[in-house]
Scaffold this active site. Sequence first.
Site, PDB file in Angstrom:
ATOM      1  N   ASN A  33      79.798  43.602  -0.517  1.00 33.76           N
ATOM      2  CA  ASN A  33      78.599  43.608  -1.354  1.00 33.76           C
ATOM      3  C   ASN A  33      78.182  42.190  -1.691  1.00 33.76           C
ATOM      4  O   ASN A  33      78.978  41.394  -2.177  1.00 33.76           O
ATOM      5  CB  ASN A  33      78.843  44.403  -2.644  1.00 33.76           C
ATOM      6  CG  ASN A  33      77.525  44.621  -3.370  1.00 33.76           C
ATOM      7  OD1 ASN A  33      76.659  45.364  -2.901  1.00 33.76           O
ATOM      8  ND2 ASN A  33      77.352  43.929  -4.487  1.00 33.76           N
ATOM      9  N   ARG A  39      30.079  33.028  25.461  1.00 33.58           N
ATOM     10  CA  ARG A  39      29.679  34.018  24.455  1.00 33.58           C
ATOM     11  C   ARG A  39      30.781  34.357  23.459  1.00 33.58           C
ATOM     12  O   ARG A  39      30.550  35.014  22.457  1.00 33.58           O
ATOM     13  CB  ARG A  39      29.192  35.300  25.161  1.00 33.58           C
ATOM     14  CG  ARG A  39      27.836  35.120  25.824  1.00 33.58           C
ATOM     15  CD  ARG A  39      27.528  36.227  26.803  1.00 33.58           C
ATOM     16  NE  ARG A  39      28.162  36.006  28.105  1.00 33.58           N
ATOM     17  CZ  ARG A  39      28.067  36.835  29.136  1.00 33.58           C
ATOM     18  NH1 ARG A  39      27.383  37.958  29.023  1.00 33.58           N
ATOM     19  NH2 ARG A  39      28.667  36.566  30.287  1.00 33.58           N
TER      20      ARG A  39
HETATM   21  C1  UD1 Z   1      29.578  38.998  36.396  1.00 33.47           C
HETATM   22  C2  UD1 Z   1      28.673  39.412  37.563  1.00 33.47           C
HETATM   23  C3  UD1 Z   1      27.832  40.603  37.125  1.00 33.47           C
HETATM   24  C4  UD1 Z   1      28.715  41.732  36.647  1.00 33.47           C
HETATM   25  C5  UD1 Z   1      29.689  41.252  35.579  1.00 33.47           C
HETATM   26  C6  UD1 Z   1      30.700  42.332  35.311  1.00 33.47           C
HETATM   27  C7  UD1 Z   1      28.178  37.361  38.789  1.00 33.47           C
HETATM   28  C8  UD1 Z   1      27.166  36.310  39.070  1.00 33.47           C
HETATM   29  N1  UD1 Z   1      27.818  38.312  37.905  1.00 33.47           N
HETATM   30  O1  UD1 Z   1      28.725  38.540  35.363  1.00 33.47           O
HETATM   31  O2  UD1 Z   1      27.050  41.048  38.206  1.00 33.47           O
HETATM   32  O3  UD1 Z   1      27.920  42.774  36.158  1.00 33.47           O
HETATM   33  O4  UD1 Z   1      30.394  40.083  36.009  1.00 33.47           O
HETATM   34  O5  UD1 Z   1      31.593  42.014  34.287  1.00 33.47           O
HETATM   35  O6  UD1 Z   1      29.263  37.329  39.343  1.00 33.47           O
HETATM   36  N2  UD1 Z   1      34.318  32.558  36.565  1.00 33.47           N
HETATM   37  C9  UD1 Z   1      34.976  31.531  37.234  1.00 33.47           C
HETATM   38  N3  UD1 Z   1      34.268  30.435  37.604  1.00 33.47           N
HETATM   39  C10 UD1 Z   1      32.942  30.298  37.373  1.00 33.47           C
HETATM   40  C11 UD1 Z   1      32.278  31.362  36.694  1.00 33.47           C
HETATM   41  C12 UD1 Z   1      32.996  32.485  36.312  1.00 33.47           C
HETATM   42  O7  UD1 Z   1      36.178  31.604  37.469  1.00 33.47           O
HETATM   43  O8  UD1 Z   1      32.365  29.273  37.762  1.00 33.47           O
HETATM   44  C13 UD1 Z   1      35.118  33.744  36.165  1.00 33.47           C
HETATM   45  C14 UD1 Z   1      35.109  33.939  34.664  1.00 33.47           C
HETATM   46  O9  UD1 Z   1      36.209  33.251  34.076  1.00 33.47           O
HETATM   47  C15 UD1 Z   1      35.238  35.455  34.536  1.00 33.47           C
HETATM   48  C16 UD1 Z   1      34.617  35.988  35.800  1.00 33.47           C
HETATM   49  O10 UD1 Z   1      34.537  34.890  36.696  1.00 33.47           O
HETATM   50  O11 UD1 Z   1      36.587  35.865  34.478  1.00 33.47           O
HETATM   51  C17 UD1 Z   1      33.222  36.571  35.548  1.00 33.47           C
HETATM   52  O12 UD1 Z   1      32.385  35.540  35.037  1.00 33.47           O
HETATM   53  P1  UD1 Z   1      31.335  35.816  33.885  1.00 33.47           P
HETATM   54  O13 UD1 Z   1      30.656  34.556  33.558  1.00 33.47           O
HETATM   55  O14 UD1 Z   1      31.953  36.575  32.777  1.00 33.47           O
HETATM   56  O15 UD1 Z   1      30.305  36.748  34.673  1.00 33.47           O
HETATM   57  P2  UD1 Z   1      29.269  37.750  34.043  1.00 33.47           P
HETATM   58  O16 UD1 Z   1      28.100  37.000  33.524  1.00 33.47           O
HETATM   59  O17 UD1 Z   1      29.940  38.691  33.139  1.00 33.47           O
HETATM   60 CA    CA Z   2      31.994  38.865  32.279  1.00 33.84          CA
END
Ligand code: UD1
Ligand code: CA
Length: 485
Positions: free
Chosen positions: A399, A28
Site C-alpha cells: 500500500n 484551401r
Molecule cells: C484534381 C483533378 C480533378 C478531380 C479532383 C478529384 C486535376 C487537374 N484535377 O483536382 O479533376 O476532380 O482532383 O479530387 O488533376 N499534386 C501534386 N503536384 C502538383 C499538383 C497536385 O503532387 O503540382 C497532388 C496534390 O498533392 C494532391 C493531388 O495531386 O494530392 C490532387 O491535387 P489537387 O490540387 O488537390 O487537385 P484538385 O484541384 O482537387
Molecule cells: Ca484534391
Amino acid sequence: MEKQSQNNTPETHALLDVLVLAAGLGTRMRSQKAKVLHQLGGRPLIAHVCRTATALDPRRIHVVVGHQAEVVAKAVQQELGEDGATFIEQTEQRGTGDAVMAAREMLGEANSTLLILSGDVPLVRAETLAALVHQHRTHRGRGAACTMLSVRLEDPSGYGRIIRDAEGRFEKIVEQRDATPEEKLVNEINAGIYCFDTRLLFPALARVQPSNAQGEYYLTDVPGLLRTDGADVAVYLHTDAREVSGINTRVELAEFERLLRERKMRRLMLDSGVTFIDPRHTYVSPDVQIGRDCVVYPDVHIEGQTIIGDGCEIRSGTRITDSRIGNGVTIKDHCVIIDSEIADNCTVGPFAHLRMNSKLEQSSAVGNFVEMKKSRLGSHSKAMHLTYLGDATIGEETNIGAGTITCNYDGKNKHETHIEDHVKIGSDTMLVAPVRVGHGAVTAAGSVVTKDVPPDSLVAGVPAVVKKQLKQEAISTTEDHGRKQ
Ligand code: UD1
Ligand code: CA
C-alpha cells in the site's frame, strides 16, 4: 501473374505499379502544413492512401513529393516501413500532369498498369481500387488505355467534370475553372483515381500544355488526348461518393473524421459487442480494439494501437492512447493513459495519469491524482491518493499511502525506487531515489527515506531511521494471510 488473381485474361500479365500524388501544399487548407500531413483518425492522410495501396499488392508504390517532401516521406515510411515506397521529387508544383511527369524516368519504360491515386483521397477502399484495375485490364477483352473512376455528386462544384458525347461515350475531363456554364451542370465527376497503360500515358502526357485557367499541367487532359488518338478510354462509375471524395478544406476533413468515427463505432457495437452510452460523443480511432461487454461513457478518447479486453468500464473524460487494457478493468473519470499496460481487474482513477510504459499488475488500483511514469505496481497493490511514482517498481500487496512521492530526479539524472512485497508506505513519505524498501517494511507518515529500508523494519523521521524491527509473528501473519493451517 500470381499476384493478380482477379482474372485469367492475358492483360493481367502487366504488372501493377502505384503512383501517389502528394506534392501539393493544399492551399484551401489554409495551413503551413502540407495537406497530406493533416491527420484523419490519428494518421496523416497520405498514410491512409498508402496503406490501402499495399492491400493491392503492387510491384512498387511510388510517391510524388514536393511540399515538405521529407516530412511527407517520413509519414509514408512510418506507415509502410523504410523501403515501403520510392519517392520522386517534383521540385515545382506545376499541376497534377507535371507531378506524374516527374515519374517518367522511373516508370516511363515499364510495361505495367499504373494506378494513380491522390494523397488527399483517404477513404477509398482497396476493393474499389481492385475493381477499377480489373475493369481496366479486361476492358473489351484487351484492356483500356486509361480507365478513370467517376462518381455522381449532388454538388459537383470544385471537381473536374466527366464530359460524354451524345452516345454517352467518354469525351474529356473539364476542370471547374475551365468549364462552360453548361459543363458545370454535369454532376459526374473525376475522382482523381485512374489506371493507365504506362506505355501510352507518358507520350500523351508529354503533349499536355498548361493552356488553362490555372496555367497548370493537368493530368486530366490525358484521357481526352488518348480518346482523340482513338485509344480506348473507359470510365468506372462508382456509387459511393463519399468514399472517393477528396479532402480540400478543413470542413471536409472534419466531415471525414466524423464519417470514419461513425463507421468505427458501428462496427464496435455490431461486431464486438461494445456499449457506448452516447456514440456521437465518443472518439475511437480506427485501429483500436475493444472487447465484449465493455461500457464506454461519453467524452472518452481511445486512440492509436490501444487494445481493451472484455467487460471494462470507461468513464467520461478519459483518454487512452497506445495502451493495453485487460479484462474487467474499471477506469473512472478523467484519466490519461498513454503507452501503458493495465492487467485484469484493476481500477484506475478518477484523475489518474499513467505514462511511459507504466504497468498495473492484476487487481491493483491507482486512485485520485496519482501519476505513474515508467513504473510498475504489483498485483493487489494500491496507490489511491495524491502520489507520484516515477521509475519505481512496486511489489505485490503493497500500500502506497496518500501523498507519497518518489523523488526520482536529482536535477541531473533519474534514479529508481524499488518497493518490495507487503510494504506499507505511510502517508506523505518521500522516497529519495535510488532507494529500496525491503519486504514487509513500514514507513511512518512524513518519513523522508534516503537510505535502503531493511525488510520487516519500521522507519520514521527526516531522514528516516529504523525505529524497530517488526515482530516476526506479525510478519508471518501477513504472509500466511488466506492460507491458515
Ligand atoms: C484534381 C483533378 C480533378 C478531380 C479532383 C478529384 C486535376 C487537374 N484535377 O483536382 O479533376 O476532380 O482532383 O479530387 O488533376 N499534386 C501534386 N503536384 C502538383 C499538383 C497536385 O503532387 O503540382 C497532388 C496534390 O498533392 C494532391 C493531388 O495531386 O494530392 C490532387 O491535387 P489537387 O490540387 O488537390 O487537385 P484538385 O484541384 O482537387
Ligand atoms: Ca484534391
